[in-house]
Design a protein around this motif. Structure first.
Motif, PDB file in Angstrom:
ATOM      1  N   ALA A  52       4.360 -20.567  22.583  1.00  0.00           N
ATOM      2  CA  ALA A  52       5.725 -20.066  22.744  1.00  0.00           C
ATOM      3  C   ALA A  52       6.573 -20.418  21.527  1.00  0.00           C
ATOM      4  CB  ALA A  52       6.342 -20.646  24.015  1.00  0.00           C
ATOM      5  N   GLN A  53       6.403 -21.629  21.019  1.00  0.00           N
ATOM      6  CA  GLN A  53       7.163 -22.064  19.851  1.00  0.00           C
ATOM      7  C   GLN A  53       6.864 -21.178  18.644  1.00  0.00           C
ATOM      8  OE1 GLN A  53       6.261 -26.010  18.019  1.00  0.00           O
ATOM      9  NE2 GLN A  53       8.412 -26.454  18.490  1.00  0.00           N
ATOM     10  N   ARG A  54       5.591 -20.874  18.439  1.00  0.00           N
ATOM     11  CA  ARG A  54       5.223 -20.009  17.304  1.00  0.00           C
ATOM     12  C   ARG A  54       5.776 -18.597  17.483  1.00  0.00           C
ATOM     13  NH1 ARG A  54       0.430 -23.419  17.239  1.00  0.00           N
ATOM     14  NH2 ARG A  54      -0.547 -22.205  18.898  1.00  0.00           N
ATOM     15  N   THR A  55       5.833 -18.117  18.726  1.00  0.00           N
ATOM     16  CA  THR A  55       6.396 -16.793  18.977  1.00  0.00           C
ATOM     17  C   THR A  55       7.870 -16.754  18.607  1.00  0.00           C
ATOM     18  OG1 THR A  55       4.830 -16.331  20.763  1.00  0.00           O
ATOM     19  CG2 THR A  55       6.865 -15.057  20.747  1.00  0.00           C
ATOM     20  N   PHE A  56       8.628 -17.771  19.024  1.00  0.00           N
ATOM     21  CA  PHE A  56      10.046 -17.835  18.670  1.00  0.00           C
ATOM     22  C   PHE A  56      10.231 -17.911  17.161  1.00  0.00           C
ATOM     23  CE2 PHE A  56      10.722 -18.824  23.119  1.00  0.00           C
ATOM     24  CZ  PHE A  56      11.974 -18.283  23.365  1.00  0.00           C
ATOM     25  N   GLN A  57       9.421 -18.714  16.501  1.00  0.00           N
ATOM     26  CA  GLN A  57       9.527 -18.835  15.051  1.00  0.00           C
ATOM     27  C   GLN A  57       9.269 -17.492  14.369  1.00  0.00           C
ATOM     28  OE1 GLN A  57       6.661 -21.957  14.400  1.00  0.00           O
ATOM     29  NE2 GLN A  57       8.157 -23.605  14.691  1.00  0.00           N
ATOM     30  N   ALA A  58       8.272 -16.752  14.867  1.00  0.00           N
ATOM     31  CA  ALA A  58       7.947 -15.450  14.279  1.00  0.00           C
ATOM     32  C   ALA A  58       9.071 -14.444  14.510  1.00  0.00           C
ATOM     33  CB  ALA A  58       6.639 -14.927  14.870  1.00  0.00           C
ATOM     34  N   LEU A  59       9.667 -14.443  15.696  1.00  0.00           N
ATOM     35  CA  LEU A  59      10.770 -13.519  15.981  1.00  0.00           C
ATOM     36  C   LEU A  59      11.980 -13.823  15.114  1.00  0.00           C
ATOM     37  CD1 LEU A  59      10.566 -13.392  19.896  1.00  0.00           C
ATOM     38  CD2 LEU A  59      10.104 -11.497  18.329  1.00  0.00           C
ATOM     39  N   LEU A  60      12.354 -15.096  15.052  1.00  0.00           N
ATOM     40  CA  LEU A  60      13.540 -15.470  14.281  1.00  0.00           C
ATOM     41  C   LEU A  60      13.330 -15.243  12.786  1.00  0.00           C
ATOM     42  CD1 LEU A  60      14.491 -18.738  16.209  1.00  0.00           C
ATOM     43  CD2 LEU A  60      15.595 -16.497  16.367  1.00  0.00           C
ATOM     44  N   ALA A  61      12.092 -15.422  12.312  1.00  0.00           N
ATOM     45  CA  ALA A  61      11.798 -15.171  10.898  1.00  0.00           C
ATOM     46  C   ALA A  61      11.963 -13.697  10.559  1.00  0.00           C
ATOM     47  CB  ALA A  61      10.378 -15.625  10.567  1.00  0.00           C
ATOM     48  N   ARG A  62      11.865 -12.843  11.561  1.00  0.00           N
ATOM     49  CA  ARG A  62      12.009 -11.392  11.366  1.00  0.00           C
ATOM     50  C   ARG A  62      13.391 -10.898  11.786  1.00  0.00           C
ATOM     51  NH1 ARG A  62       6.948 -12.848  12.164  1.00  0.00           N
ATOM     52  NH2 ARG A  62       5.199 -11.656  11.263  1.00  0.00           N
ATOM     53  N   ASP A  63      14.327 -11.841  11.976  1.00  0.00           N
ATOM     54  CA  ASP A  63      15.699 -11.503  12.371  1.00  0.00           C
ATOM     55  C   ASP A  63      15.757 -10.734  13.682  1.00  0.00           C
ATOM     56  OD1 ASP A  63      16.876 -12.746  10.143  1.00  0.00           O
ATOM     57  OD2 ASP A  63      16.514 -10.976   8.903  1.00  0.00           O
ATOM     58  N   VAL A  64      14.873 -11.075  14.587  1.00  0.00           N
ATOM     59  CA  VAL A  64      14.872 -10.489  15.929  1.00  0.00           C
ATOM     60  C   VAL A  64      15.439 -11.530  16.894  1.00  0.00           C
ATOM     61  CG1 VAL A  64      13.457  -9.543  17.796  1.00  0.00           C
ATOM     62  CG2 VAL A  64      12.864  -9.051  15.401  1.00  0.00           C
ATOM     63  N   ILE A  65      16.414 -11.124  17.701  1.00  0.00           N
ATOM     64  CA  ILE A  65      17.027 -12.043  18.662  1.00  0.00           C
ATOM     65  C   ILE A  65      16.226 -12.029  19.959  1.00  0.00           C
ATOM     66  CG2 ILE A  65      19.049 -12.494  20.098  1.00  0.00           C
ATOM     67  CD1 ILE A  65      20.782 -11.402  17.879  1.00  0.00           C
ATOM     68  N   PRO A  66      15.674 -13.185  20.379  1.00  0.00           N
ATOM     69  CA  PRO A  66      14.962 -13.235  21.657  1.00  0.00           C
ATOM     70  C   PRO A  66      15.938 -13.345  22.829  1.00  0.00           C
ATOM     71  CG  PRO A  66      14.575 -15.255  20.358  1.00  0.00           C
ATOM     72  CD  PRO A  66      15.598 -14.447  19.643  1.00  0.00           C
ATOM     73  N   ILE A  67      15.773 -12.494  23.814  1.00  0.00           N
ATOM     74  CA  ILE A  67      16.533 -12.573  25.066  1.00  0.00           C
ATOM     75  C   ILE A  67      15.622 -13.268  26.072  1.00  0.00           C
ATOM     76  CG2 ILE A  67      17.790 -11.306  26.837  1.00  0.00           C
ATOM     77  CD1 ILE A  67      18.954 -10.992  24.019  1.00  0.00           C
ATOM     78  N   VAL A  68      15.985 -14.477  26.462  1.00  0.00           N
ATOM     79  CA  VAL A  68      15.089 -15.328  27.243  1.00  0.00           C
ATOM     80  C   VAL A  68      15.536 -15.383  28.697  1.00  0.00           C
ATOM     81  CG1 VAL A  68      14.005 -17.595  27.398  1.00  0.00           C
ATOM     82  CG2 VAL A  68      14.779 -16.731  25.169  1.00  0.00           C
ATOM     83  N   ASN A  69      14.588 -15.230  29.588  1.00  0.00           N
ATOM     84  CA  ASN A  69      14.836 -15.409  31.015  1.00  0.00           C
ATOM     85  C   ASN A  69      13.642 -16.094  31.647  1.00  0.00           C
ATOM     86  OD1 ASN A  69      17.399 -14.242  32.309  1.00  0.00           O
ATOM     87  ND2 ASN A  69      16.817 -12.628  30.856  1.00  0.00           N
ATOM     88  N   GLU A  70      13.890 -16.726  32.789  1.00  0.00           N
ATOM     89  CA  GLU A  70      12.777 -17.295  33.540  1.00  0.00           C
ATOM     90  C   GLU A  70      11.966 -16.171  34.167  1.00  0.00           C
ATOM     91  OE1 GLU A  70      11.760 -20.885  36.639  1.00  0.00           O
ATOM     92  OE2 GLU A  70      13.850 -20.361  36.268  1.00  0.00           O
ATOM     93  N   ASN A  71      10.658 -16.334  34.178  1.00  0.00           N
ATOM     94  CA  ASN A  71       9.773 -15.311  34.743  1.00  0.00           C
ATOM     95  C   ASN A  71       9.742 -15.462  36.266  1.00  0.00           C
ATOM     96  OD1 ASN A  71       7.904 -13.333  35.183  1.00  0.00           O
ATOM     97  ND2 ASN A  71       6.323 -14.188  33.847  1.00  0.00           N
ATOM     98  N   ASP A  72      10.810 -14.985  36.908  1.00  0.00           N
ATOM     99  CA  ASP A  72      10.971 -15.177  38.344  1.00  0.00           C
ATOM    100  C   ASP A  72       9.908 -14.472  39.176  1.00  0.00           C
ATOM    101  OD1 ASP A  72      13.326 -16.787  38.298  1.00  0.00           O
ATOM    102  OD2 ASP A  72      14.485 -15.004  37.785  1.00  0.00           O
TER     103      ASP A  72
END
Length: 364
Positions: A52-72
């Motif tokens: 998950a950490q690597r995914t966030f790093q990859a998104l932010l490095a590409r100037d993509v904003i992650p919209i995070v929610n709990e997987n209910d």
């Protein structure tokens, strides 16, 4: 529908509509976004946490904003974050954010409930969360599961990971840029610790605890100096936990007051064996006590993490970039100094000073 499967089905329906709203808004400003669904059991498993950490790093490095929610749709009660404050603190720590904004329906943390206490004043700065005298047992309103208590706990997680945390009114979104870029002050600022945890220790600090180990003051000093937790440090053990599970570490104050939590640890022994090892002076006694050969320590120093690493408290003087004089409630620095003193023992209860304390959270 009060059944879990009914709620999870509605969550699946609602998620599509929610993301459509986010997509419409960000598309209007040509900002790409991504949807990230997480559950607590994802982050409890070390490899999934790193993924998950690597995914966030990859998104932010590409100037993509992650919209995070709990997987209910897949989470069960025992492995739920339970509120957006806790979820946001985990994500802020995972993403190595500089700021976490916890948005609510009041201006910040108060010395009392502003709805019922005419003398309640806002606390603009919290340098050490341990100085707050807060009952964190209260729940949120009927509209949510979070409250000011959960925001304080979220701030504890985030600040221990090096992330300043601001509790502020949701109608002040327009000032976020001024806070991050210019060091302006709004709401209540919880300062990050000077030497935050990283790597595996940061992950351990975020794992839910399955029990408590109360230790003596000698142990707190030893652990702050990167020592192992030993049997002779243990005062008492509560709860049931297995070996290799996470527990809260609490220290018994010399004045006989309530034990104070100061860290977390992954233990080498189950709760019943930890209880037996209480007071053990040397490794030669271990086999006779527990009936098998095991590690000499109850918890190894690599599996111990403290809310305030090395005992170093946050201090505003270490952050010249933060301009507390700009706070709406501080006419001058003398007023601010008075307010800093008042953070030592605010007269709070769990929901006092927070309204219903529910809101959303943003990590920068």
């Amino acid at each position: 529908d009060n059944l879990m499967e009914g709620k999870q089905a509605m969550a699946a329906v609602g998620m599509v509509r929610l993301m459509r709203m986010y997509d419409d808004f960000f598309t209007s400003v040509s900002q790409p976004i991504a949807q990230v669904l997480v559950s607590l059991d994802n982050l409890m498993e070390r490899q999934q946490y790193l993924n998950a950490q690597r995914t966030f790093q990859a998104l932010l490095a590409r100037d993509v904003i992650p919209i995070v929610n709990e997987n209910d749709t897949v989470a069960v009660q025992d492995t739920k974050f339970g509120d957006n404050d806790t979820l946001s603190a985990h994500i802020a720590a995972l993403a190595d954010a500089d700021y976490l904004f916890l948005l609510t329906d009041v201006d910040g943390l108060y010395t009392g409930n502003p709805s019922t206490d005419p003398d309640a004043v806002i606390i603009p700065l919290v340098e050490n969360i341990e100085d707050l005298d807060v009952d964190t047992k209260a729940a949120g309103s009927k509209w949510g599961t979070g409250g000011m208590a959960t925001k304080i706990e979220a701030a504890r997680m985030a600040t221990a990971s090096g992330c300043h945390t601001v509790v502020m009114h949701s109608n002040q979104l327009s000032v976020l840029h001024d806070v991050v870029v210019n060091g302006a002050s709004y709401g209540t600022l919880f300062l990050a610790v000077p030497r935050p945890l990283g790597g595996r220790k940061r992950w351990i600090l975020l794992i839910p605890a399955n029990g408590d180990i109360v230790v003596n003051k000698r142990a707190e000093t030893a652990l702050n100096n990167d020592k192992n937790l030993s049997g002779f440090h243990i005062v008492s053990v509560t709860g049931e936990f297995a070996a290799d599970e996470c527990v809260r570490l609490l220290v018994q104050e010399e004045d006989g007051g309530e034990p104070r939590e100061f860290g977390r640890a992954i233990v080498n022994y189950a709760s019943k064996d930890c209880q037996k090892l209480s007071g053990t002076q040397n490794a030669n006694e271990f086999f006779d006590i527990v009936g098998y050969s095991g590690p000499e320590s109850v918890a190894h120093r690599n599996n111990i993490c403290l809310w305030m690493p090395h005992g170093e408290e946050p201090n505003l003087d270490l952050h010249p970039e933060i301009d507390m004089a700009t706070h709406p409630s501080a006419a001058n620095l003398e007023d601010l100094d008075d307010m800093r003193v008042s953070t030592r023992s605010p007269a709070l209860n769990g929901s006092g000073g927070s309204g219903n304390g529910n809101g959303s959270s943003k990590a920068h």
